[in-house]
Design a protein around this motif. Sequence first.
Motif, PDB file in Angstrom:
ATOM      1  N   GLN A   1      -1.781   8.478  11.622  1.00 32.84           N
ATOM      2  CA  GLN A   1      -2.585   7.484  11.780  1.00 32.84           C
ATOM      3  C   GLN A   1      -2.029   6.237  12.580  1.00 32.84           C
ATOM      4  O   GLN A   1      -2.817   5.336  13.352  1.00 32.84           O
TER       5      GLN A   1
ATOM      6  N   TYR B   1      -0.279   7.121   2.909  1.00 31.15           N
ATOM      7  CA  TYR B   1      -0.219   8.595   2.774  1.00 31.15           C
ATOM      8  C   TYR B   1       1.138   8.939   3.130  1.00 31.15           C
ATOM      9  O   TYR B   1       1.667  10.252   2.881  1.00 31.15           O
TER      10      TYR B   1
ATOM     11  N   VAL C   1      -7.022  -2.595   1.803  1.00 31.98           N
ATOM     12  CA  VAL C   1      -7.768  -2.398   3.209  1.00 31.98           C
ATOM     13  C   VAL C   1      -8.562  -3.726   3.396  1.00 31.98           C
ATOM     14  O   VAL C   1      -8.723  -3.942   4.578  1.00 31.98           O
TER      15      VAL C   1
ATOM     16  N   TYR D   1      -9.086   9.424   9.187  1.00 28.35           N
ATOM     17  CA  TYR D   1      -9.158   8.543   8.180  1.00 28.35           C
ATOM     18  C   TYR D   1      -9.314   7.019   8.524  1.00 28.35           C
ATOM     19  O   TYR D   1     -10.030   6.282   7.972  1.00 28.35           O
ATOM     20  N   PRO D   2      -8.505   6.676   9.243  1.00 28.57           N
ATOM     21  CA  PRO D   2      -8.614   5.157   9.791  1.00 28.57           C
ATOM     22  C   PRO D   2      -9.751   4.977  10.531  1.00 28.57           C
ATOM     23  O   PRO D   2     -10.094   3.834  10.557  1.00 28.57           O
TER      24      PRO D   2
ATOM     25  N   ASN E   1       0.891  -1.245   0.020  1.00 28.06           N
ATOM     26  CA  ASN E   1      -0.227   0.130  -0.030  1.00 28.06           C
ATOM     27  C   ASN E   1       0.857   1.402   0.098  1.00 28.06           C
ATOM     28  O   ASN E   1       0.369   2.317  -0.468  1.00 28.06           O
TER      29      ASN E   1
ATOM     30  N   ARG F   1     -16.033   3.637   0.250  1.00 22.24           N
ATOM     31  CA  ARG F   1     -14.859   4.499  -0.539  1.00 22.24           C
ATOM     32  C   ARG F   1     -15.683   4.969  -1.938  1.00 22.24           C
ATOM     33  O   ARG F   1     -14.759   6.045  -2.297  1.00 22.24           O
TER      34      ARG F   1
ATOM     35  N   TRP G   1      -5.922  -0.089  -3.504  1.00 17.93           N
ATOM     36  CA  TRP G   1      -5.883   0.464  -2.356  1.00 17.93           C
ATOM     37  C   TRP G   1      -7.225  -0.192  -1.529  1.00 17.93           C
ATOM     38  O   TRP G   1      -7.158  -0.448  -0.450  1.00 17.93           O
TER      39      TRP G   1
ATOM     40  N   GLU H   1      -3.341   2.973   6.211  1.00 19.18           N
ATOM     41  CA  GLU H   1      -3.292   4.603   5.768  1.00 19.18           C
ATOM     42  C   GLU H   1      -2.022   5.287   6.043  1.00 19.18           C
ATOM     43  O   GLU H   1      -1.727   6.063   5.223  1.00 19.18           O
TER      44      GLU H   1
END
Length: 423
Positions: free
Chosen positions: A285, A151, A127, A339-340, A24, A363, A123, A147
Amino acid sequence: MSTTGLRLGLRANLAQFSLLVAVNALVGGMVGQEQTVLPLLAKQEFHLAGYTFLLTYVLVFGLSKAATNYLAGTWSDRFGRKPVLVAGWLIAIPVPLMLIWAPNWGWIVAANFLLGINQGLTWSTTVIMKVDLVGPRQRGLAMGFNEAAGYGAVAITAALAGYLAAQYGLRPAPFLLGAFYVVLGLTLSALVVRETRDHAHLEATQRTSSRNAGEHTSLTNRQVFARTTFTDPALSSASHAGLVNNLNFGLSWGLFPLLFASVGLAVDRVGLLVALYPAVWGIGQLATGALSDRWGRKHLITTGMLTQAAALALIAVAHSFSAWALATVLLGAGTAMVYPTLLAAIGDVAHPSWRARSVGVYRLWRDSGYAAGAVLGGVVADLWDLRAAIWAAAALSFATGLSVAIRMYETHPRTRHAAEETP
């Protein structure tokens, strides 16, 4: 379908989990190669006039990624996770080559259409696979690692691409990073990553035997879509918050470099500011995902959206490198809270038998935010200016934080049960 010998949990599946984290990171790096360079390329090489036209590449990316997210969830349930992951990397092969050799802006838009498909397939699947492996107890931690890797790689690659652009020009050097990521990501996904769908079947068996038999375990695609979008207060609130969160990211992708460059900052300084946002987002995160397993999901999401609103307001009024650096750090911190935690909340509520589809719907809406940010940012910036577009995003983020606080219920099982038992 065989679950013999399988175990759920991070420790029991550490090797595969770590591999998926690395994959990822490569997925995120594919976006990072563009962030600093493309807005400057649009102005300096293609001489585009008007912010709306410039942001077409973000719009196309967001729409293709959002639609592919939905299909990725359905296909992962039907065909397995690994084939979808490998297909995503195959789609990415021409992307860096098109960015390097693009003779006109249409090639850039087409490359971002393919990049959106790549991101949606790869992605989404990483997940789903991590959630499959860890089971219910460490879902927030798993999403934090996922994440953070993605990121964090966006940030590192954006900064590195800015440096390469300053040293060697806007093309081709920054996009050679993407070519390397494609080769490595495809190799790992095809040869080393293992299928995880049977882990979801194992969790479904354990969950059914330990919970009320009336739990919804078999839903149609239409029912999953409706629950995740409208009818379930937690799932739909998460979808709404995810959309606005990525609206902010999509707007920042297209407009932040231009705002920072408007006061005369050099390309490498612009790249550093652009990288700070996803860097803090990514690193943060690692903490916020785990904290959501202890403190619950709702309050972190609410606080994160309100923090993003404050950060965007500061970006809109600032005029210096130091002020923008502080604001982008604050924006990254707010995004890390959200986000997470949103993904973990989806995993809390959705049953394993339809969780991949629910993740896909979430998503779909979340990454529609890229397109919404491109439209909002482009139109408002053309009608007024760059700062007005950022103020509009700040207002939406503030309203979303209030909506989550009012409508969403706590989804983490331990936190929710503790609240229910309190007299």
